[in-house]
Design a protein around this motif. Structure first.
Motif, PDB file in Angstrom:
ATOM      1  N   UNK A 131      30.588  58.771  74.281  1.00 44.09           N
ATOM      2  CA  UNK A 131      30.593  57.757  73.237  1.00 44.09           C
ATOM      3  C   UNK A 131      31.638  56.688  73.394  1.00 44.09           C
ATOM      4  N   UNK A 132      32.401  56.709  74.492  1.00 45.57           N
ATOM      5  CA  UNK A 132      33.357  55.638  74.733  1.00 45.57           C
ATOM      6  C   UNK A 132      32.613  54.406  75.211  1.00 45.57           C
ATOM      7  N   UNK A 133      33.291  53.282  75.240  1.00 44.51           N
ATOM      8  CA  UNK A 133      32.672  52.043  75.656  1.00 44.51           C
ATOM      9  C   UNK A 133      32.727  51.919  77.178  1.00 44.51           C
ATOM     10  N   UNK A 134      31.626  52.236  77.893  1.00 46.55           N
ATOM     11  CA  UNK A 134      31.669  52.170  79.350  1.00 46.55           C
ATOM     12  C   UNK A 134      31.869  50.782  79.896  1.00 46.55           C
ATOM     13  N   UNK A 135      31.565  49.770  79.083  1.00 42.68           N
ATOM     14  CA  UNK A 135      31.762  48.411  79.568  1.00 42.68           C
ATOM     15  C   UNK A 135      33.193  48.137  79.972  1.00 42.68           C
ATOM     16  N   UNK A 136      34.137  48.952  79.451  1.00 42.01           N
ATOM     17  CA  UNK A 136      35.531  48.740  79.801  1.00 42.01           C
ATOM     18  C   UNK A 136      35.797  48.982  81.280  1.00 42.01           C
ATOM     19  N   UNK A 137      34.921  49.790  81.921  1.00 40.53           N
ATOM     20  CA  UNK A 137      35.115  50.080  83.332  1.00 40.53           C
ATOM     21  C   UNK A 137      34.958  48.814  84.166  1.00 40.53           C
ATOM     22  N   UNK A 138      34.016  47.952  83.790  1.00 43.23           N
ATOM     23  CA  UNK A 138      33.722  46.796  84.616  1.00 43.23           C
ATOM     24  C   UNK A 138      33.608  45.509  83.798  1.00 43.23           C
ATOM     25  N   UNK A 139      34.312  45.438  82.690  1.00 43.25           N
ATOM     26  CA  UNK A 139      34.206  44.257  81.843  1.00 43.25           C
ATOM     27  C   UNK A 139      34.739  43.014  82.540  1.00 43.25           C
ATOM     28  N   UNK A 140      35.773  43.185  83.347  1.00 43.87           N
ATOM     29  CA  UNK A 140      36.385  42.053  84.029  1.00 43.87           C
ATOM     30  C   UNK A 140      36.253  42.223  85.534  1.00 43.87           C
ATOM     31  N   UNK A 141      36.283  41.118  86.242  1.00 41.72           N
ATOM     32  CA  UNK A 141      36.262  41.170  87.698  1.00 41.72           C
ATOM     33  C   UNK A 141      37.510  41.897  88.204  1.00 41.72           C
ATOM     34  N   UNK A 142      37.296  42.925  88.982  1.00 38.72           N
ATOM     35  CA  UNK A 142      38.418  43.723  89.478  1.00 38.72           C
ATOM     36  C   UNK A 142      38.785  43.394  90.916  1.00 38.72           C
ATOM     37  N   UNK A 143      37.848  42.787  91.661  1.00 40.87           N
ATOM     38  CA  UNK A 143      38.132  42.506  93.061  1.00 40.87           C
ATOM     39  C   UNK A 143      37.203  41.415  93.577  1.00 40.87           C
ATOM     40  N   UNK A 144      37.606  40.836  94.699  1.00 39.85           N
ATOM     41  CA  UNK A 144      36.808  39.837  95.389  1.00 39.85           C
ATOM     42  C   UNK A 144      36.702  40.229  96.855  1.00 39.85           C
ATOM     43  N   UNK A 145      35.641  39.740  97.505  1.00 40.36           N
ATOM     44  CA  UNK A 145      35.507  39.886  98.952  1.00 40.36           C
ATOM     45  C   UNK A 145      35.482  38.498  99.555  1.00 40.36           C
ATOM     46  N   UNK A 146      36.343  38.258 100.506  1.00 39.09           N
ATOM     47  CA  UNK A 146      36.454  36.939 101.130  1.00 39.09           C
ATOM     48  C   UNK A 146      36.425  37.087 102.647  1.00 39.09           C
ATOM     49  N   UNK A 147      35.959  36.044 103.310  1.00 37.45           N
ATOM     50  CA  UNK A 147      35.863  36.045 104.764  1.00 37.45           C
ATOM     51  C   UNK A 147      37.178  35.597 105.389  1.00 37.45           C
ATOM     52  N   UNK A 148      37.522  36.259 106.488  1.00 37.77           N
ATOM     53  CA  UNK A 148      38.620  35.770 107.318  1.00 37.77           C
ATOM     54  C   UNK A 148      38.254  36.017 108.776  1.00 37.77           C
TER      55      UNK A 148
END
Length: 248
Positions: A131-148
């Motif tokens: 019954x917790x709010x699972x949206x908290x797991x991924x509500x905000x962007x946690x990481x990015x992938x960028x090319x190098x």
């Protein structure tokens, strides 16, 4: 202590080699059981309705409905499966988290990164069951992938000092290094945690604890002093953010 039931996983990917690689990685991962594979969006929906997997490892670029459309269609199921996107393109990250994806993996998938996604999915499903709010797991962007030059690099959002706009791209500044990603400033402002980041200009977002102070220039415009010794002008439309940070 009883071992938890393995996550029942469905793979949806139109590339046979990519799907096969995911199957091999799942076979070696802890706490996962493959229940089926799909090669297009409609098949992914039909198999999900028939097999009721816990987790859908979902490609984004597929024939017919793409992965984002599939995730939206499955959101009405009760219970809906957790979704982890697996793609070769980093520009869909914002759209992925808008449909509450638990995670976002870049191809070729690293085994340790897949295991983290499985662990994150298990935590998400446990929160939802209690019954917790699972949206908290991924509500905000946690990481990015960028090319190098070496391929793709993962950048944790919390490590980003500031973001600056460069035409159709955004530059992530981390210490003395920086990377370009294909996002819009508006999407990043919506996706980054407002407790950690603040937009100070139409072309700049700054991590709040990277701001060391504020001053005014001769024309009265606010200037943010940053921890690396540089300065960021504050746009007139964003001057209220200065007062909010300073508690005024």
């Amino acid at each position: 202590m009883t071992e938890p039931e393995p996550l029942r996983v469905l793979i949806a990917d139109d590339e046979p080699l990519a799907a096969e690689r995911l199957q091999l990685l799942l076979a070696r991962a802890e706490g996962a059981q493959l229940v089926g594979t799909a090669s297009d969006g409609d098949s992914a929906i039909n198999l999900t309705e028939a097999l009721h997997p816990d987790l859908l490892l979902l490609d984004i670029a597929m024939p017919g409905r793409d992965g984002i459309a599939v995730a939206r269609a499955l959101a009405s199921q009760c219970p809906s499966p957790a979704v982890v996107f697996v793609t070769a393109f980093d520009q869909f990250a914002v759209a992925a988290f808008e449909v509450e994806a638990v995670d976002y993996l870049m191809k070729p998938v690293d085994p340790n990164r897949l295991q983290r996604a499985l662990d994150r999915t298990r935590a998400y499903l446990q929160q939802r069951r209690t019954g917790q709010q699972p949206g908290q797991v991924s509500q905000w962007l946690e990481e990015f992938w960028a090319s190098d030059l070496s391929g793709l690099v993962r950048i944790a959002s919390r490590d980003v000092d500031r973001v600056s706009a460069e035409r159709d791209y955004m530059r992530l500044h981390v210490g003395r290094r920086s990377w370009l990603i294909h996002h819009s400033m508006a999407a990043l402002e919506e996706g980054l945690d407002p407790e950690l980041f603040v937009r100070l200009h139409r072309s700049a977002i700054v991590r709040k604890d990277f701001i060391s102070g504020f001053s005014r220039n001769p024309s009265g415009r606010w200037i943010a002093r940053l921890s690396d010794g540089t300065e960021q002008p504050v746009g007139r439309l964003y001057s209220d953010r200065v007062r909010a940070i300073a508690g005024r």
